[in-house]
Design an enzyme around this catalytic site. Structure first.
Site, PDB file in Angstrom:
ATOM      1  CE1 TYR A 114      -4.207   1.098  -0.303  1.00  0.00           C
ATOM      2  CE2 TYR A 114      -4.477  -1.115   0.556  1.00  0.00           C
ATOM      3  CZ  TYR A 114      -4.998  -0.016  -0.098  1.00  0.00           C
ATOM      4  OH  TYR A 114      -6.278  -0.036  -0.551  1.00  0.00           O
ATOM      5  CD  GLU A 148      -4.701   5.227   0.781  1.00  0.00           C
ATOM      6  OE1 GLU A 148      -4.494   5.736   1.891  1.00  0.00           O
ATOM      7  OE2 GLU A 148      -5.778   4.751   0.430  1.00  0.00           O
ATOM      8  CG  ASP A 193      -7.651  10.879 -24.455  1.00  0.00           C
ATOM      9  OD1 ASP A 193      -6.683  10.095 -24.409  1.00  0.00           O
ATOM     10  OD2 ASP A 193      -8.810  10.557 -24.136  1.00  0.00           O
ATOM     11  CB  THR A 221      -3.774   3.938 -22.377  1.00  0.00           C
ATOM     12  OG1 THR A 221      -3.376   3.695 -23.725  1.00  0.00           O
ATOM     13  CG2 THR A 221      -5.187   4.503 -22.345  1.00  0.00           C
ATOM     14  CE  LYS A 231      -6.615   2.439 -25.415  1.00  0.00           C
ATOM     15  NZ  LYS A 231      -7.645   3.471 -25.615  1.00  0.00           N
TER      16      LYS A 231
HETATM   17  C1  LIG Z   1      -8.687   3.878 -24.759  1.00  0.00           C
HETATM   18  C2  LIG Z   1      -9.012   5.303 -24.582  1.00  0.00           C
HETATM   19  C3  LIG Z   1      -9.287   5.831 -23.315  1.00  0.00           C
HETATM   20  C4  LIG Z   1      -9.522   4.978 -22.089  1.00  0.00           C
HETATM   21  O1  LIG Z   1      -8.554   4.108 -21.727  1.00  0.00           O
HETATM   22  P1  LIG Z   1      -8.935   2.911 -20.694  1.00  0.00           P
HETATM   23  O2  LIG Z   1      -7.598   2.459 -20.218  1.00  0.00           O
HETATM   24  O3  LIG Z   1      -9.695   1.910 -21.489  1.00  0.00           O
HETATM   25  O4  LIG Z   1      -9.758   3.514 -19.603  1.00  0.00           O
HETATM   26  C5  LIG Z   1      -9.454   7.199 -23.190  1.00  0.00           C
HETATM   27  N1  LIG Z   1      -9.380   8.000 -24.253  1.00  0.00           N
HETATM   28  C6  LIG Z   1      -9.149   7.525 -25.511  1.00  0.00           C
HETATM   29  C7  LIG Z   1      -9.065   8.494 -26.645  1.00  0.00           C
HETATM   30  C8  LIG Z   1      -8.980   6.160 -25.705  1.00  0.00           C
HETATM   31  O5  LIG Z   1      -8.784   5.711 -26.939  1.00  0.00           O
END
Ligand SMILES: *Cc1c(COP(=O)(O)O)cnc(C)c1O
Length: 426
Positions: A54, A56, A203, A235, A238
């Site tokens: 843990y 935090e 994003d 993320t 990906k």
């Molecule tokens: C995949 C994705 C997310 C979310 O990612 P998770 O790990 O599945 O929560 C957010 N924004 C975009 C543009 C994405 O393609």
């Protein structure tokens, strides 16, 4: 890496399912644009004893004892993340991309604040204001889209974004998408945002690996090196090819509020095993090999798109600059919808997802398109020759609806995959 022996003995039920999934991954084509194969090193870190701790808080500011080593793990991940993206600030705790976005909104916005983001049916993500998502329920999202007609049909409509920004005076403009195949330049968006006094969130969930590889512009900065996006979320699983999870990078002035938003604002204890695996993935992405990987991902996507066009499919926006493409099925076969195509491809060992195309007359459950990505199969070692084969297999399956063709293609796919095993199998 087959399922560990201990698990087989203790819990054969779970062990068997893991093995079956492993078999699926090794004998079928993974063309889901948001997926990849993590390295053995990443998986080892994910499966480590760090899951027991843990922690935090943040390095040297923890609520529990015993975090001397954990602090070093997280600091290493933060420093590597900053170095990889040239970022003044990084937070490596978000459990997922959705959490990273939630944290960014929590740091930058008040409930009911107005936000501009991309339409969900034209490439945006659920966390960009969908009514079934917290984002759409807490904030006032307005969407821009892509151009309906030439010039630049299906490319991001910056004029519309500008117009909406002037009319709606948003506090934040979100760019970045989940199903859009063109590079989104931050420069014009920064100008629009500055004109109306808005912040910019990029994003980069999908394209983070391409940014790290240098085949996609780093949205934290403009072309001339000025401040681009204020905050970038992404993320790690990906195109970046790390463990399931996410991170936030930003300019220094926003660091404090972003840290506070992720913890204690949004999450509890960080997943330090995942954070260690993120550090491993950032390390891998700094290797010169990763630049080649990014370039090959994009080259493969271009060849797959071109080969599908040659088979009679229409590629949305005319092509791709990234790892993914949207395929409009209607020119190939006006009757064929995305749902039917996805099922038929699945039966043939070709895994992908149906996807709405811009201005799709069909519902999100049916759709007129498919989304295909090359990140995973490029990790497995495939190159442009294999992309031509994949395009012809896809076209063969979708040209008929007889089950025998599916079975034949499934065997050919398994043969092809045998030569390109995921890294965990090597
Ligand atoms: C995949 C994705 C997310 C979310 O990612 P998770 O790990 O599945 O929560 C957010 N924004 C975009 C543009 C994405 O393609």
């Amino acid at each position: 890496m087959s399922s560990p022996e201990l698990l087989q003995r203790q819990d054969p039920e779970v062990a068997r399912l893991i093995e079956e999934e492993q078999e699926r991954q090794r004998t079928t084509l993974q063309l889901i644009a948001s997926e990849n194969f993590a390295s053995r090193a990443v998986m080892e870190a994910t499966g480590s004893v760090l899951t027991n701790k843990y922690a935090e808080g943040y390095p040297s500011r923890r609520y529990y004892g015993g975090n001397q080593i954990i602090d070093q793990v997280e600091t290493l991940a933060i420093e590597r993340c900053k170095q990889l993206f040239g970022a003044p600030y990084a937070n490596v705790q978000p459990h997922a991309g959705a959490n990273a976005n939630a944290g960014a909104y929590l740091a930058l916005l008040e409930p009911r604040d107005r936000v501009l983001a991309m339409r969900l049916d034209q490439g945006g993500h659920l966390t960009h204001g969908s009514p079934v998502n917290f984002s759409g329920q807490i904030y006032d999202f307005i969407s821009y889209g892509v151009r309906e007609s030439d010039p630049n049909r299906e490319w991001l409509d910056l004029d519309q974004m500008h117009q909406l920004a002037l009319e709606q005076r948003p506090k934040l403009i979100v760019i970045g998408a989940t199903a859009y195949s063109r590079i989104i330049e931050v420069d014009p968006v920064r100008e629009i945002a500055d004109e109306v006094g808005a912040l910019v969130l990029f994003d980069a969930a999908h394209v983070a690996g391409l940014i790290a590889a240098g085949v996609y512009p780093n949205p934290l900065f403009t072309r001339s090196g000025g401040r681009g996006a204020d905050v970038v979320t992404f993320t790690t699983h990906k195109t970046l090819r790390g463990p399931r999870g996410a991170a936030i990078i930003a300019h220094e002035d926003l660091g404090k509020s972003l840290d506070k938003a992720i913890f204690p604002g949004l999450q509890g204890g960080p997943l330090e095993h995942a954070i260690a695996a993120k550090a491993v993935a950032f390390g891998e992405a700094m290797d010169p090999d990763f630049r080649q990987y990014g370039q090959r991902v994009v080259d493969n996507a271009r060849v797959l798109a071109d080969s599908l066009s040659a088979e009679g499919f229409r590629i949305v926006s005319g092509g791709t600059d990234v790892h993914l493409m949207l395929v409009d099925l209607r020119d190939f076969d006006a009757e064929l919808d995305g749902r039917t195509a996805q099922v038929r491809l699945d039966r043939s060992g070709i895994t992908c997802n149906r996807n709405q195309i811009p201005f799709d007359p069909r519902s999100p459950f049916v759709t007129s398109g498919l989304r295909l990505g090359t990140a995973a199969m490029t990790t497995a070692g495939m190159s442009t020759d294999q992309m031509k084969t994949v395009a012809s297999l896809i076209s063969r399956v979708l040209r008929t609806d007889d089950d025998q063709t599916c079975q034949e293609v499934r065997r050919e796919v398994a043969d092809l995959c045998r030569s390109f095993p995921p890294p965990s199998e090597r």
